[in-house]
Design an enzyme around this catalytic site. Structure first.
Site, PDB file in Angstrom:
ATOM      1  CE  LYS A 302      41.806  48.267  37.229  1.00  0.00           C
ATOM      2  NZ  LYS A 302      43.211  47.825  37.099  1.00  0.00           N
ATOM      3  CG  ASP A 305      38.837  60.794  29.912  1.00  0.00           C
ATOM      4  OD1 ASP A 305      37.861  61.577  29.930  1.00  0.00           O
ATOM      5  OD2 ASP A 305      40.007  61.144  30.115  1.00  0.00           O
TER       6      ASP A 305
HETATM    7  P1  5BU Z   1      48.037  41.475  43.140  1.00  0.00           P
HETATM    8  O1  5BU Z   1      49.506  41.539  43.057  1.00  0.00           O
HETATM    9  O2  5BU Z   1      47.500  40.007  43.119  1.00  0.00           O
HETATM   10  O3  5BU Z   1      47.487  42.267  44.290  1.00  0.00           O
HETATM   11  O4  5BU Z   1      47.563  42.133  41.769  1.00  0.00           O
HETATM   12  C1  5BU Z   1      46.218  42.377  41.476  1.00  0.00           C
HETATM   13  C2  5BU Z   1      46.065  42.848  40.066  1.00  0.00           C
HETATM   14  O5  5BU Z   1      44.675  43.000  39.817  1.00  0.00           O
HETATM   15  C3  5BU Z   1      46.694  44.177  39.744  1.00  0.00           C
HETATM   16  O6  5BU Z   1      47.194  44.137  38.440  1.00  0.00           O
HETATM   17  C4  5BU Z   1      45.561  45.181  39.828  1.00  0.00           C
HETATM   18  O7  5BU Z   1      45.671  46.208  38.851  1.00  0.00           O
HETATM   19  C5  5BU Z   1      44.357  44.342  39.483  1.00  0.00           C
HETATM   20  N1  5BU Z   1      43.141  44.766  40.179  1.00  0.00           N
HETATM   21  C6  5BU Z   1      42.979  44.699  41.548  1.00  0.00           C
HETATM   22  O8  5BU Z   1      43.870  44.261  42.256  1.00  0.00           O
HETATM   23  N2  5BU Z   1      41.819  45.093  42.120  1.00  0.00           N
HETATM   24  C7  5BU Z   1      40.800  45.585  41.402  1.00  0.00           C
HETATM   25  O9  5BU Z   1      39.754  45.909  41.972  1.00  0.00           O
HETATM   26  C8  5BU Z   1      40.979  45.680  40.004  1.00  0.00           C
HETATM   27  C9  5BU Z   1      42.133  45.237  39.423  1.00  0.00           C
HETATM   28 BR1  5BU Z   1      39.622  46.319  38.996  1.00  0.00          BR
END
Ligand code: 5BU
Length: 469
Positions: A302, A305
């Site tokens: 992500k 900057d």
């Molecule tokens: P989870 O454990 O299924 O909740 O993980 C979700 C992953 O997706 C986690 O690594 C977040 O950094 C990533 N993610 C997210 O959850 N939501 C977002 O909007 C974004 C990335 Br962009």
């Protein structure tokens, strides 16, 4: 035996049956064709194979391919009798060993004639042909013993394939009547059935086109970046739209997880800055696993900057992301300069970008306006952008995929702002292409099994887009 004699013989052997049958679709049919029986009768098998071979007299091609199961024995017989190479398309993909959809020896660009026993609606045949084309085979001609006259041949023609059949079901019906195998009532019923059960192929084609406007095949065709094309290919060949987010804390845990879920995923998402022992060795081993199981590595860094810093973050040690990640996420909160800076590193030939357009948190600031603007920016850089991360909106360019995190079958939230949707909601309602699942998999007792379950749910939910279209 000539065609008529053979048809009568097929009736005697129970291959052509008249009565009342319920087809797979639930439709009641007054006749049933069971060509799987012919393996018991070598003479008949040979006779049918020769009639089919005659249909290829004018054709030039490299291989024969029979659709399992009924046409396998037929294509083998044709191949043996006429010294032609044969290839076999698997019904289900092998789970071990060489991960090939198509068995045999062939090169990309080789031409192939495909054989099935019966052409009904033509839809399953089109799916088979598309799978073969994905392997680089060129198909123009399709053979079958019987055209059920349901519209399948027309549909195939419309898709650009030429269909050659030994019999139409109408012809068979006439032979049966002349040969005294069916009575007047059976003849009339069957005739009426044939004439009133044709599919409207234009409607089918329109529905299919609508449903497949964001199909993985179309994505593979329209995508510009080679990593995006590769991803579309992996998704189709492994039948998985699952990206597992490996948010663990050590290299050993990450590698163990990658090996366990590898067979079921198209991508592994990482946050390598969270690994306590991150090292080039871990990346090297992860790369080996990604090749072993055929998945891409997606570093969810992500970048957000100013351009100058983003360039450093992408290339600098110790992570050296640009050297190994197949895809990375980038915010466009700073505008398109983040993407331009990443481009300026000259390292985007082997790494594609994923633009964060919309977040999954309950009070995210990514409003609709922001999200659509971010998708716009992604579209303007379609040469390097593989997709967007979003929840509700997608690019209309099929070459730009929609990837969605916040997917879980059992939870709605995590108590820390994350919100979840069910895969079914994501794929069949929101048009998602790739789902990202983290804790739903790596926190399970058996992540391998859990990833297999998610894979299947994701794929079925995706297919619903076709079925409900
Ligand atoms: P989870 O454990 O299924 O909740 O993980 C979700 C992953 O997706 C986690 O690594 C977040 O950094 C990533 N993610 C997210 O959850 N939501 C977002 O909007 C974004 C990335 Br962009």
């Amino acid at each position: 035996m000539n065609k008529k004699e053979l048809a009568l013989k097929l009736f005697d052997l129970g291959v052509l049956q008249f009565g009342e049958f319920t087809l797979k679709s639930g439709l009641k049919s007054p006749f049933y064709l069971d060509f799987r029986r012919i393996v018991a009768y070598p003479d008949v098998l040979k006779n049918i194979s020769e009639l089919l071979w005659e249909l290829t007299a004018e054709l030039e091609f490299d291989h024969l391919c029979g659709v399992p199961y009924a046409a396998l024995s037929i294509s083998s017989t044709m191949a043996v009798l006429h010294s032609k190479s044969m290839i076999v398309k698997r019904k289900e993909k092998k789970r071990h060993g060489t991960k090939k959809m198509v068995e045999g020896i062939y090169n990309e660009g080789d031409s192939c004639v495909v054989i099935d026993d019966v052409i009904s609606s033509g839809i399953s045949m089109i799916e088979t042909l598309e799978a073969l084309e994905l392997e680089g085979l060129k198909i123009k001609h399709v053979l079958s013993i019987v055209d059920r006259m349901q519209g399948g041949a027309l549909l195939l023609n419309d898709y650009g394939y030429k269909v050659h059949t030994v019999y139409t079901v109408r012809e068979i019906l006439e032979f049966m009547k002349e040969g005294g195998k069916i009575n007047q009532k059976q003849y009339t019923n069957t005739l009426v059935f044939i004439e009133t059960n044709r599919i409207n192929f234009e409607q089918v084609r329109a529905r299919r086109e609508q449903a497949t406007s964001y199909s993985y095949k179309k994505i593979g065709k329209e995508a510009e970046h080679p990593v995006a094309k590769k991803l579309a290919k992996i998704v189709q060949s492994k039948k998985t739209n699952l990206c597992c987010s490996g948010d663990v804390q050590s290299g050993a845990e990450l590698l163990k997880l990658a090996d366990a879920v590898g067979p079921n995923i198209c991508m592994l998402k990482t946050h390598t800055d969270n690994l306590s022992d991150m090292s080039p060795q871990i990346i090297q081993e992860l790369k080996i696993l990604s090749e072993k199981h055929n998945f891409l590595i997606f570093e969810d860094r992500k970048f957000a900057d100013i351009g100058h810093i983003v360039m450093q973050q992408f290339t600098a040690a110790p992570l050296c992301i640009a050297d190994w990640a197949d895809a990375v996420t980038v915010h466009v909160v700073a505008g398109s300069s983040s993407i331009e800076a990443l481009k300026a590193t000259g390292k985007l030939d082997s790494t594609a970008l994923i633009v964060v357009a919309e977040m999954s948190t309950k009070d995210t600031l990514t409003s609709k306006k922001y999200t659509l603007k971010a998708i716009d920016i992604a579209e303007q850089h379609s040469d390097v952008v593989l997709g967007t991360v979003s929840q509700n909106y997608r690019s209309e360019n099929p070459g730009i995929m929609m990837l969605t995190p916040g997917i879980n079958t059992d939870r709605k939230k995590d108590g820390m702002g994350q919100t979840y949707n069910h895969p079914d909601e994501a794929f069949s309602k929101r048009g998602v292409d790739i789902m990202i699942v983290g804790r739903g998999i790596y926190q399970a007792d058996n992540p391998a099994l859990q990833s297999e379950i998610y894979k299947k749910i994701g794929w079925e939910s995706y297919l619903k887009r076709y079925n409900e279209a």
